[in-house]
Design a protein around this motif. Structure first.
Motif, PDB file in Angstrom:
ATOM      1  N   TYR A 464     -10.942   8.110  -2.258  1.00  0.00           N
ATOM      2  CA  TYR A 464     -10.567   7.746  -3.628  1.00  0.00           C
ATOM      3  C   TYR A 464     -11.792   7.791  -4.543  1.00  0.00           C
ATOM      4  O   TYR A 464     -11.727   8.311  -5.666  1.00  0.00           O
ATOM      5  CB  TYR A 464      -9.939   6.358  -3.643  1.00  0.00           C
ATOM      6  N   THR A 470      -4.762   9.897  -5.377  1.00  0.00           N
ATOM      7  CA  THR A 470      -3.567   9.416  -4.670  1.00  0.00           C
ATOM      8  C   THR A 470      -3.915   8.689  -3.373  1.00  0.00           C
ATOM      9  O   THR A 470      -3.023   8.245  -2.651  1.00  0.00           O
ATOM     10  CB  THR A 470      -2.645  10.603  -4.337  1.00  0.00           C
ATOM     11  N   THR A 473      -3.131   2.905  -3.164  1.00  0.00           N
ATOM     12  CA  THR A 473      -1.983   2.354  -3.882  1.00  0.00           C
ATOM     13  C   THR A 473      -2.480   1.381  -4.947  1.00  0.00           C
ATOM     14  O   THR A 473      -3.657   0.997  -4.967  1.00  0.00           O
ATOM     15  CB  THR A 473      -1.051   1.604  -2.920  1.00  0.00           C
ATOM     16  N   VAL A 474      -1.578   0.960  -5.806  1.00  0.00           N
ATOM     17  CA  VAL A 474      -1.927  -0.025  -6.839  1.00  0.00           C
ATOM     18  C   VAL A 474      -2.415  -1.311  -6.184  1.00  0.00           C
ATOM     19  O   VAL A 474      -3.402  -1.925  -6.629  1.00  0.00           O
ATOM     20  CB  VAL A 474      -0.706  -0.310  -7.740  1.00  0.00           C
ATOM     21  N   GLU A 475      -1.748  -1.741  -5.116  1.00  0.00           N
ATOM     22  CA  GLU A 475      -2.123  -2.972  -4.423  1.00  0.00           C
ATOM     23  C   GLU A 475      -3.526  -2.865  -3.833  1.00  0.00           C
ATOM     24  O   GLU A 475      -4.315  -3.819  -3.882  1.00  0.00           O
ATOM     25  CB  GLU A 475      -1.118  -3.293  -3.306  1.00  0.00           C
ATOM     26  N   GLU A 476      -3.849  -1.712  -3.267  1.00  0.00           N
ATOM     27  CA  GLU A 476      -5.170  -1.512  -2.663  1.00  0.00           C
ATOM     28  C   GLU A 476      -6.268  -1.516  -3.720  1.00  0.00           C
ATOM     29  O   GLU A 476      -7.351  -2.086  -3.520  1.00  0.00           O
ATOM     30  CB  GLU A 476      -5.168  -0.213  -1.867  1.00  0.00           C
ATOM     31  N   ASN A 605      -3.276  -8.408  -1.358  1.00  0.00           N
ATOM     32  CA  ASN A 605      -3.924  -7.254  -1.988  1.00  0.00           C
ATOM     33  C   ASN A 605      -5.330  -7.018  -1.416  1.00  0.00           C
ATOM     34  O   ASN A 605      -5.723  -5.874  -1.160  1.00  0.00           O
ATOM     35  CB  ASN A 605      -4.018  -7.449  -3.500  1.00  0.00           C
ATOM     36  N   SER A 608      -4.955  -5.515   1.924  1.00  0.00           N
ATOM     37  CA  SER A 608      -4.591  -4.093   1.796  1.00  0.00           C
ATOM     38  C   SER A 608      -5.822  -3.245   1.516  1.00  0.00           C
ATOM     39  O   SER A 608      -5.978  -2.149   2.074  1.00  0.00           O
ATOM     40  CB  SER A 608      -3.564  -3.913   0.675  1.00  0.00           C
ATOM     41  N   THR A 612      -8.156  -0.153   3.913  1.00  0.00           N
ATOM     42  CA  THR A 612      -8.497   1.210   3.472  1.00  0.00           C
ATOM     43  C   THR A 612      -9.891   1.620   3.942  1.00  0.00           C
ATOM     44  O   THR A 612     -10.285   2.774   3.769  1.00  0.00           O
ATOM     45  CB  THR A 612      -8.449   1.340   1.931  1.00  0.00           C
TER      46      THR A 612
END
Length: 643
Positions: A464, A470, A473-476, A605, A608, A612
């Motif tokens: 990222y 992509t 995610t928004v939460e990550e 969050n 999450s 990653t």
């Protein structure tokens, strides 16, 4: 005009072109270099003068006002901090010790064993901040003492900086390191933990850098490519400051977007401009690799810089492959049954999934949890208590520990020399050196070179950072911003390695007292005294090195004693305020005592985001076979050890 005079004038003009003009250009260039030194000296001196004015003003308020008006003190403090941040790049580079121990160090006692075993109490701006912004009554005596010490320090620095040599290439290094400092420390709550002004202060730090680079705006000798690069750099500076000042709230600031869209581009543009200037590079080596333009790339941090053998860099690939064989070979143990891989399993991110590893006797357990070896090379101290200074010493300690490998380097050398295959491998990896015949040095260095290959900077999170929008995610993404902001995790687990090696110099490891309980019932603190065993200091009672969070998905159970078998329990522990928050008696806890006030959604969050950081793809596992020995008894040994 007569013909003779014309000839004289023509000759003079020709002389100017051939001889005098180059001399004038050379003089101008030489003078330009001196001008940068004086330009910088003037800027730094002006900022220090402003700091002294504000500190002395605050001290006067304390001494003369019957009822201390904290608003006036806060105003003076903010102005002094602004002036300091504008020259932080300079002070941190030229006076790193003063910055750490007397000006802007964290709010915990510190020890520098090379200087003294006595702890340095916290001093400087962050102490003043804690007093000014706490809910308690202002401690005027404590404040006055801190103001006096800071005034004394800055008056010394003002005099000191008036005479030091400020080289252009070193100044360039300081500016590049400052962007890394903002990215890894300032934005992550390393300072401003009480008043939460880190976003605004990042803007001040960038403005200070921009002010120094303004020198080149008036430099008439810039080439067209240099001018173009400078123009892009100026735009990047302005974009960063604008974005920071537009969103000054620390808890809600989108750090991840800012780093990707603004701060790393600024780092890149600064790198490009400095390369265009073609100033001779300084002869100093840094952990930050200035040859890599983006700080998000895999090689942006030079792992070889962490080795004691920095300059021994030939045949590293061959040495690492030899080290892999040694890592999985139980012949390195006293009973030929245990290998390094016994406690560092490649399928478990080089841990062993045990709360505490199995002892040499095969029945008891060791006293601590086996940490991952992935990214272990990016450290300056090793073991949970930091008792060794490099990978080689760490491995040797394990060999000599009767509860781990129960052997010694002399015995290992004698055994390995009994293998023709090993003799050939060492000869190839250490050609034309005395170590080609198998020595303790070549054994330990081979192991260290293998461990250096266990690198993890290609996770979802890293992808990222490098432009794959992509990947998260928004939460990550929210999880990272909470991690670096409201939850203050990033003030100990530093971006981008997420361990306790302090950026941007990466030459120091932090230790924290978090009050880890002995068991999962959270009733008693773990009796392990941690770094106290090494320093003997009470400030290190129950202190342990901040571990890496990369691949945390695979490294359970957690903490130095493996007390928590899942990540949720760890997050709850921190959210409640560590050991003190659980009601344990931890007199020297460095973790904030109060609850972080994170909701269940916010904790999820953060979890999450942490997941990653998983990245074990491409890391080598067991070899297919081990070298054979003339002694047939040794050829029955098991790859990776029996237990």
């Amino acid at each position: 005009m007569n013909r003779k005079l014309k000839i004289i004038r023509a000759a003079a003009a020709l002389f100017l072109i051939i001889v005098a003009l180059p001399l004038l250009v050379a003089f101008k260039q030489q003078n330009s270099s001196k001008s940068l030194e004086e330009f910088c000296r003037t800027k730094v001196s002006g900022s220090i003068n402003e700091i002294l004015i504000q500190l002395k003003s605050a001290k006067t308020i304390l001494e003369t006002s019957k009822s201390i008006k904290s608003t006036k003190l806060v105003k003076s403090y903010s102005k002094a901090r602004k002036a300091y941040k504008e020259i932080e790049f300079f002070i941190e580079y030229y006076s790193a010790f003063d910055a750490k121990f007397f000006i802007n160090g964290p709010l915990v006692p510190k020890i520098e064993l090379e200087i003294s075993s006595e702890p340095f109490p916290p001093r400087g701006f962050q102490v003043i901040e804690e007093i000014l912004f706490s809910d308690d009554k202002i401690d005027s005596e404590g404040l006055t003492k801190e103001y006096d010490l800071l005034i004394q320090k800055f008056e010394f620095l003002k005099e000191h900086y008036s005479t030091i040599n400020i080289e252009e290439n070193k100044l360039h290094d300081a500016l590049q390191l400052q962007i890394v400092r903002i990215m890894c420390l300032t934005l992550n709550g390393y300072d401003c933990t009480i008043n939460k002004e880190s976003i605004k202060e990042s803007a001040h730090a960038i403005a200070g850098m921009e002010a120094i680079m303004c020198f080149y705006k008036e430099k008439s000798t810039l080439t067209e490519p240099e001018e173009n690069a400078y123009s892009r750099l100026t735009m990047a500076f302005k974009a960063c400051r604008k974005e920071l000042l537009k969103h000054p709230d620390s808890d809600t600031f989108d750090r991840l977007r800012f780093m990707i869209d603004f701060l790393n581009p600024l780092y890149i543009e600064l790198q490009i401009f400095l390369k265009e200037l073609q100033v001779k590079k300084s002869d100093l080596s840094y952990a930050v690799n200035f040859e890599v333009t983006s700080f998000f790339e895999n090689e942006s941090i030079n792992r070889q810089c962490f080795s004691v053998y920095v300059h021994d860099s030939t045949a590293l690939k061959e040495q690492a492959e030899l080290g892999r064989l040694l890592f999985y070979d139980p012949v390195l143990s006293g009973n030929n049954k245990r290998a390094c891989a016994s406690c560092h399993n490649s399928s478990m991110a080089f841990t062993d999934a045990q709360d505490k590893s199995l002892s040499y006797n095969g029945s008891d357990k060791l006293t601590r949890n086996a940490p991952t070896l992935i990214n272990a090379a990016y450290q300056k101290l090793f073991f949970h208590d930091g008792r060794q200074f490099n990978l080689e010493e760490q491995a040797n300690s394990v060999f000599n520990n009767v509860h781990e490998m129960n052997t010694n380097e002399k015995e290992i050398v004698l055994k390995l020399k009994q293998s023709r295959e090993y003799r050939e491998l060492f000869s190839n990896a250490y050609k034309n050196t005395q170590d080609s015949s198998i020595t303790a040095y070549s054994i330990l260095k081979s192991l260290s070179e293998y461990i250096k290959t266990l690198e993890s900077r290609s996770s979802k999170f890293d992808k990222y950072l490098r432009g794959t929008k992509t990947a998260l995610t928004v939460e990550e993404k929210n999880g990272y911003n909470l991690f670096a902001g409201k939850a203050l995790c990033g003030s100990c687990h530093f971006f981008p390695l997420f361990n306790g090696t302090v950026p941007p110099m990466f030459n120091d490891n932090e230790f924290e007292v978090i009050g880890t309980p002995e068991r999962g019932d959270n009733k008693n603190i773990d009796p392990d005294r941690g770094r106290k065993h090494i320093t003997g200091s009470s400030i290190h009672e129950h202190a342990f090195k901040t571990p890496s969070l990369r691949n945390i998905e695979y490294t359970a159970p957690y903490m130095h004693n493996g007390v928590y078998d899942n990540l949720d329990s760890v997050l709850v522990f921190y959210n409640r305020g560590g050991g003190v928050g659980l009601g344990l008696k931890v007199e020297n806890q460095t973790l904030p005592f109060d609850s972080l006030g994170l909701s269940k959604k916010e904790l999820n969050n953060i979890k999450s985001f942490l997941l990653t950081l998983s990245d074990t793809v491409g890391l080598t596992g067991k070899p297919n076979k081990l070298p054979r020995f003339e002694n047939q008894r040794l050829n029955s040994r098991k790859i990776g050890g029996e237990y």
